[in-house]
Design an enzyme around this catalytic site. Structure first.
Site, PDB file in Angstrom:
ATOM      1  N   CYS A   1       0.859  -1.196   0.000  1.00 54.12           N
ATOM      2  CA  CYS A   1       0.000   0.000   0.000  1.00 54.12           C
ATOM      3  C   CYS A   1       0.884   1.231   0.000  1.00 54.12           C
ATOM      4  O   CYS A   1       1.945   1.232   0.639  1.00 54.12           O
ATOM      5  CB  CYS A   1      -0.853   0.042   1.266  1.00 54.12           C
TER       6      CYS A   1
ATOM      7  N   GLU B   1       1.514  -3.866  -5.664  1.00 55.81           N
ATOM      8  CA  GLU B   1       0.450  -4.863  -5.542  1.00 55.81           C
ATOM      9  C   GLU B   1      -0.803  -4.384  -6.272  1.00 55.81           C
ATOM     10  O   GLU B   1      -1.130  -3.198  -6.231  1.00 55.81           O
ATOM     11  CB  GLU B   1       0.156  -5.059  -4.048  1.00 55.81           C
TER      12      GLU B   1
HETATM   13  N1  ACO Z   1      -4.913  13.827 -10.892  1.00 50.36           N
HETATM   14  C1  ACO Z   1      -4.142  13.638 -11.969  1.00 50.36           C
HETATM   15  N2  ACO Z   1      -2.881  13.141 -11.950  1.00 50.36           N
HETATM   16  C2  ACO Z   1      -2.408  12.775 -10.755  1.00 50.36           C
HETATM   17  C3  ACO Z   1      -3.145  12.931  -9.558  1.00 50.36           C
HETATM   18  C4  ACO Z   1      -4.454  13.491  -9.668  1.00 50.36           C
HETATM   19  N3  ACO Z   1      -5.207  13.695  -8.579  1.00 50.36           N
HETATM   20  N4  ACO Z   1      -2.400  12.509  -8.518  1.00 50.36           N
HETATM   21  C5  ACO Z   1      -1.220  12.104  -9.046  1.00 50.36           C
HETATM   22  N5  ACO Z   1      -1.221  12.252 -10.402  1.00 50.36           N
HETATM   23  C6  ACO Z   1      -0.151  11.900 -11.338  1.00 50.36           C
HETATM   24  C7  ACO Z   1       0.414  13.145 -11.992  1.00 50.36           C
HETATM   25  O1  ACO Z   1       0.986  12.785 -13.232  1.00 50.36           O
HETATM   26  C8  ACO Z   1       1.498  13.537 -11.002  1.00 50.36           C
HETATM   27  O2  ACO Z   1       2.525  14.301 -11.585  1.00 50.36           O
HETATM   28  P1  ACO Z   1       2.346  15.897 -11.742  1.00 50.36           P
HETATM   29  O3  ACO Z   1       1.854  16.423 -10.422  1.00 50.36           O
HETATM   30  O4  ACO Z   1       3.709  16.359 -12.089  1.00 50.36           O
HETATM   31  O5  ACO Z   1       1.338  16.065 -12.831  1.00 50.36           O
HETATM   32  C9  ACO Z   1       2.048  12.187 -10.620  1.00 50.36           C
HETATM   33  O6  ACO Z   1       0.921  11.322 -10.577  1.00 50.36           O
HETATM   34  C10 ACO Z   1       2.785  12.157  -9.305  1.00 50.36           C
HETATM   35  O7  ACO Z   1       2.136  12.991  -8.379  1.00 50.36           O
HETATM   36  P2  ACO Z   1       2.705  13.174  -6.902  1.00 50.36           P
HETATM   37  O8  ACO Z   1       2.434  14.558  -6.447  1.00 50.36           O
HETATM   38  O9  ACO Z   1       4.111  12.718  -6.853  1.00 50.36           O
HETATM   39  O10 ACO Z   1       1.812  12.105  -6.123  1.00 50.36           O
HETATM   40  P3  ACO Z   1       1.064  12.286  -4.725  1.00 50.36           P
HETATM   41  O11 ACO Z   1       2.019  12.741  -3.666  1.00 50.36           O
HETATM   42  O12 ACO Z   1      -0.158  13.074  -4.899  1.00 50.36           O
HETATM   43  O13 ACO Z   1       0.739  10.757  -4.368  1.00 50.36           O
HETATM   44  C11 ACO Z   1      -0.684   8.869  -4.365  1.00 50.36           C
HETATM   45  C12 ACO Z   1       0.107   9.863  -5.232  1.00 50.36           C
HETATM   46  C13 ACO Z   1       0.258   8.193  -3.378  1.00 50.36           C
HETATM   47  C14 ACO Z   1      -1.297   7.795  -5.241  1.00 50.36           C
HETATM   48  C15 ACO Z   1      -1.778   9.707  -3.623  1.00 50.36           C
HETATM   49  O14 ACO Z   1      -2.675  10.209  -4.565  1.00 50.36           O
HETATM   50  C16 ACO Z   1      -2.526   8.948  -2.570  1.00 50.36           C
HETATM   51  O15 ACO Z   1      -2.032   8.712  -1.479  1.00 50.36           O
HETATM   52  N6  ACO Z   1      -3.804   8.558  -2.858  1.00 50.36           N
HETATM   53  C17 ACO Z   1      -4.670   7.906  -1.906  1.00 50.36           C
HETATM   54  C18 ACO Z   1      -4.207   6.500  -1.627  1.00 50.36           C
HETATM   55  C19 ACO Z   1      -4.017   5.709  -2.902  1.00 50.36           C
HETATM   56  O16 ACO Z   1      -4.881   5.666  -3.758  1.00 50.36           O
HETATM   57  N7  ACO Z   1      -2.843   5.023  -2.992  1.00 50.36           N
HETATM   58  C20 ACO Z   1      -2.493   4.172  -4.105  1.00 50.36           C
HETATM   59  C21 ACO Z   1      -3.157   2.862  -3.939  1.00 50.36           C
HETATM   60  S1  ACO Z   1      -2.483   1.629  -4.984  1.00 50.36           S
HETATM   61  C22 ACO Z   1      -1.396   0.766  -3.968  1.00 50.36           C
HETATM   62  O17 ACO Z   1      -1.425   0.962  -2.788  1.00 50.36           O
HETATM   63  C23 ACO Z   1      -0.384  -0.167  -4.561  1.00 50.36           C
END
Ligand code: ACO
Ligand code: ZN
Length: 516
Positions: free
Chosen positions: A373, A407
């Site tokens: 996760c 995962e």
């Molecule tokens: N909308 C569009 N693109 C997005 C978004 C969004 N809301 N969030 C991330 N991205 C994409 C973009 O390309 C972004 O790059 P950019 O900002 O330069 O355009 C890129 O991903 C990386 O963004 P970060 O800022 O580095 O990512 P963030 O710190 O927001 O973390 C994460 C991403 C961990 C998935 C976060 O959204 C989160 O914690 N979500 C809730 C929990 C979740 O869904 N976790 C993943 C589950 S899958 C698993 O656990 C294996």
């Protein structure tokens, strides 16, 4: 308090106009949402009485907006329901087969949408809704390669949502929060110490035993199959952690005593939770932690990573899982943390090392997963921290000399983030190697990045970079792809510095890996 479990008396399913008294769980109608407010079709998932002296029959309605992510679900006042428009009533409750069909609608929860939340709203851009129209996000529900256990879990989810349809959700009781007196009693309500740390209660107040949980973990990888985990109704609306007030997205199995609080107060260092700010303040006088427990294995500028063994720091890791479940819908582990290592990323200032995000990793993954996760706390999202977490997970894989993959299934946001990371890394590697006159195969790319070949292949396919030429596939990057990569590379971002990583993979013996 009871939920509405009454089936509609209406013989037909769609009616124009209705009274508030006719609205039952399962009704679908237009509900005012957003700023400026607009009507969106929504399903009533639960109803709870909010009687006032003037209106003893008054209730609130928990709604799920059709075609939007579950994190937008919310309690709304009756005034927000459009009782003059079309109302779709649920069919009269019948045998299980009917309910199972209804249950399938939970699948909508994994569709992408615009996020809710005071914090998150500011941080999210419109790309998500774009993903919704292109259908990208829908892949999260059916990512190829999802394990059999996931399928079993999906079945459990369907069954569960069927039971939720009958109104057996968590709203059955409103627990009385006893804000306790002084000192000692205070600690009884504090999570980390005595209440419910060994016994996680589901939303019905039933104990989900360690034995049951372990059995499920044994047979289902890192994901629990507790059917109640996929509860459709959120139990908490707001948490306060450190300086941040954060709106929650999803249900998390915090003990039932903590549900329905206006705000849950969380110690940002040990992650213990409290029903009132006074109790948190008292706890802070005693809590000596200023960073996560465990070993600091990386430090660069103000960013540190701590490695925490779920077996050694059970309470902290369980608290972390409970916290992260508030923002992870489709999977999480929250009880048996022994088989996992947790990599917690913090940002340091004069007050301590503040939690930004983390990922968990199985000590031994039969499927070569390097992340179970992953989460960036909502107040830090869209600042590049998710990318840093992902990059870090691959740095660990490089040291382990393994190829890794997250995962499955991924969430909508997980998929967007991983895709962006894979694409950027692969394109910049290819461009760099091309300049040096070196050609790379898919396996070469995998070996240099620690990505699994499948992920490399899918990324190249998504970039439309695989061309059939003279009887074989070759990798060709279009000018647009190269320009996009150059633009992305110019963004000022934090990168992982492999030299700042002081880490050796831990090899666990069979005994250490055994559940105790
Ligand atoms: N909308 C569009 N693109 C997005 C978004 C969004 N809301 N969030 C991330 N991205 C994409 C973009 O390309 C972004 O790059 P950019 O900002 O330069 O355009 C890129 O991903 C990386 O963004 P970060 O800022 O580095 O990512 P963030 O710190 O927001 O973390 C994460 C991403 C961990 C998935 C976060 O959204 C989160 O914690 N979500 C809730 C929990 C979740 O869904 N976790 C993943 C589950 S899958 C698993 O656990 C294996
Ligand atoms: Zn604390």
């Amino acid at each position: 308090m009871t939920n509405s479990t009454v089936s509609s008396p209406f013989p037909t399913t769609v009616v124009t106009g209705g009274t508030i008294g006719s609205i039952v769980v399962g009704c679908k109608l237009q509900v005012l949402h957003g700023q400026p407010p607009e009507y969106r079709k929504a399903e009533i998932l639960s109803i709870r009485p909010t009687a006032t002296a003037d209106d003893p029959a008054r209730s609130e309605y928990y709604v799920h907006y059709s075609d939007y992510n579950k994190r937008l679900d919310e309690w709304v006042a009756p005034e927000r329901l459009n009782l003059l428009g079309e109302i779709e009533y649920p069919k009269v409750k019948k045998p299980k087969t009917v309910l199972a069909g209804v249950g399938k609608e939970t699948g909508k929860g994994s569709e992408p949408g615009t996020p809710s939340g005071r914090v998150s709203k500011n941080n999210r851009k419109s790309n998500l809704s774009k993903a919704a129209t292109t259908g990208k996000g829908a892949e999260t529900a059916s990512t190829p390669g999802a394990s059999g256990s996931n399928k079993r879990k999906a079945a459990a989810m369907e069954e569960d949502s069927a039971s939720q349809e009958q109104g057996t959700g968590m709203n059955g009781t409103t627990p009385t929060i006893q804000v306790q007196g002084e000192e000692d009693e205070d600690e009884e309500m504090a999570n980390g110490e005595s209440v419910s740390q060994e016994q996680i209660l589901d939303e019905n107040g039933d104990v989900f035993s360690k034995e049951q949980e372990i059995e499920k973990l044994r047979t289902s990888g890192s994901m629990t199959q507790n059917p109640h985990e996929v509860a459709r109704v959120k139990n908490l609306n707001m948490i306060q952690i450190g300086k941040h007030e954060v709106e929650t997205w999803y249900f998390s199995p915090y003990p039932v005593e903590y549900a329905y609080l206006p705000t849950l107060y969380i110690c940002e260092f040990c992650l213990s939770y409290f029903p009132a700010v006074k109790q948190l303040s008292r706890h802070r006088l005693k809590c000596t932690l200023q960073h996560p427990p465990g070993n600091e294995i990386y430090r660069k500028d103000d960013i540190s990573f701590f490695e925490i063994d779920g077996r050694k720091q059970k309470v902290y890791c369980r608290n972390l899982c409970l916290l992260s479940k508030l923002f992870l819908d489709h999977k999480t582990l929250y009880y048996d943390v022994d088989p996992f290592l947790f990599y917690v990323m913090t940002q340091r200032d004069e007050d301590g090392a503040h939690l930004i995000g983390y990922f968990s990793k199985e000590k031994e993954s039969s499927e070569q997963y390097n992340v179970a996760c992953i989460l960036t706390m909502p107040q830090y999202q869209r600042m590049g921290f998710g990318r840093l977490l992902i990059a870090f997970s691959y740095e660990l894989s490089k040291v382990e000399k393994r190829l890794g993959s997250p995962e499955k299934p991924l969430s909508d946001l997980g998929l967007l983030s991983y895709r962006a990371f894979w694409a950027e890394t692969i394109v910049s590697l290819l461009v760099e190697q091309q300049k040096a006159g070196i050609e790379l195969s898919i396996d070469d790319i995998a070996n240099r990045t620690a990505f699994q070949p499948q992920d490399v292949l899918h990324t190249l396919q998504n970039l439309n970079a695989l061309k059939y030429y003279h009887g074989q596939y070759v990798i060709v990057l279009s000018d647009t792809v190269i320009k996009n990569a150059e633009r992305a590379a110019k963004k000022k971002r934090r990168e992982v510095d492999p030299k700042a990583l002081v880490w050796k993979p831990i090899h666990f013996t069979a005994t250490q890996l055994r559940f105790l």
